[in-house]
Design a protein around this motif. Structure first.
Motif: not given
Length: 259
Positions: A74-79, A162-166, A250-256
């Motif tokens: 999570v930390g790496l993706l947000i950064g 589900n592909g939302e992150l990509a 936005g990326i926090m919303n998806i990861l959560g």
């Protein structure tokens, strides 16, 4: 201190997310900042966050190690999302250098240890000062603090399947190039007009060695236009900071799992 010792597993998870966030975040990830300072800042920031939030009671078992991996990811993706958009400044400088003829004169960026275009390095330094002067680094730290509202500590999974992150990262990647294009188009467009003028002169005055005259003219024209539009570029940079905060949310919303 007794509370910290009893909830040490939760504090360790907070420390993992914060330090992973610093590994990718602009300014905090630069290699010129001593590692001891980064670790100390991450520790005390994690301590403040630990005391400012309701942490769950966790035990160190098999599932706890998966929580550690989840927190690091999570930390790496947000950064990484924040760093990706901030790289638009370097890309804009690369576009400008290519038109001005500075593309062959890359320098080594001491912050990242990689080659960097001259104009990109210049714009990055100014944008970094602008970030600090406008307290933008506080917004970045707020992002990792409020990430626990989207992705709680005890949540054992993140939404990756589900592909939302990509799709979101691809949109962020395209946004990075769009912002770089917006920043560079005044200078690049002006130098293109200079190229057109030099082409007309080369056809009308064939005795003139346009390859010798054209290079300094393009450099001078590029620097003059860059000086004129610097205010507009900083306005675009301020919008870039807003886009970074929006992208992190936005990326926090998806990861959560709320995307």
């Amino acid at each position: 201190m007794d509370e910290l010792l009893s909830n040490f597993p939760a504090f360790l998870l907070i420390l993992v997310r914060v330090t992973s966030f610093f590994l990718m975040l602009p300014l905090f990830s630069y290699r010129t900042i001593p590692t001891t300072f980064k670790v100390g800042l991450g520790f005390f920031l994690s301590l403040v966050m630990f005391w400012g939030m309701d942490v769950p009671v966790l035990t160190i078992d098999t599932s706890y190690y998966f929580l550690i991996l989840k927190e690091a990811l999570v930390g790496l993706l947000i950064g990484f999302a924040a760093y990706m958009l901030f790289a638009a400044i370097q890309i804009a400088g690369g576009f400008i250098d290519f038109q001005m003829g500075f593309a062959i004169a890359n320098v080594i960026d001491p912050q990242t240890g990689m080659q960097s275009p001259l104009t990109g390095q210049y714009l990055t330094i100014i944008a970094m000062f602008f970030l600090l002067a406008s307290n933008g680094h506080h917004l970045l730290l707020d992002g990792i603090y409020y990430s626990y509202q989207f992705i709680p500590l005890e949540q054992p999974w993140i939404n990756l399947g589900n592909g939302e992150l990509a799709e979101f990262l691809i949109k962020t990647f395209s946004l990075m190039f769009m912002i770089a294009f917006q920043m560079s188009i005044p200078v690049v467009g002006s130098i293109f007009l200079v190229d057109v003028g030099l082409g007309i002169v080369a056809r009308t005055v064939p005795q003139l060695n346009i390859f010798v005259v054209g290079v300094p003219i393009k450099i001078i024209a590029g620097l003059v236009v860059l000086f004129i539009v610097m205010g507009v570029l900083m306005s675009t940079v301020s919008h870039l900071f807003s886009s970074i905060v929006t992208t992190m949310r936005g990326i926090m919303n998806i990861l959560g799992g709320a995307g």
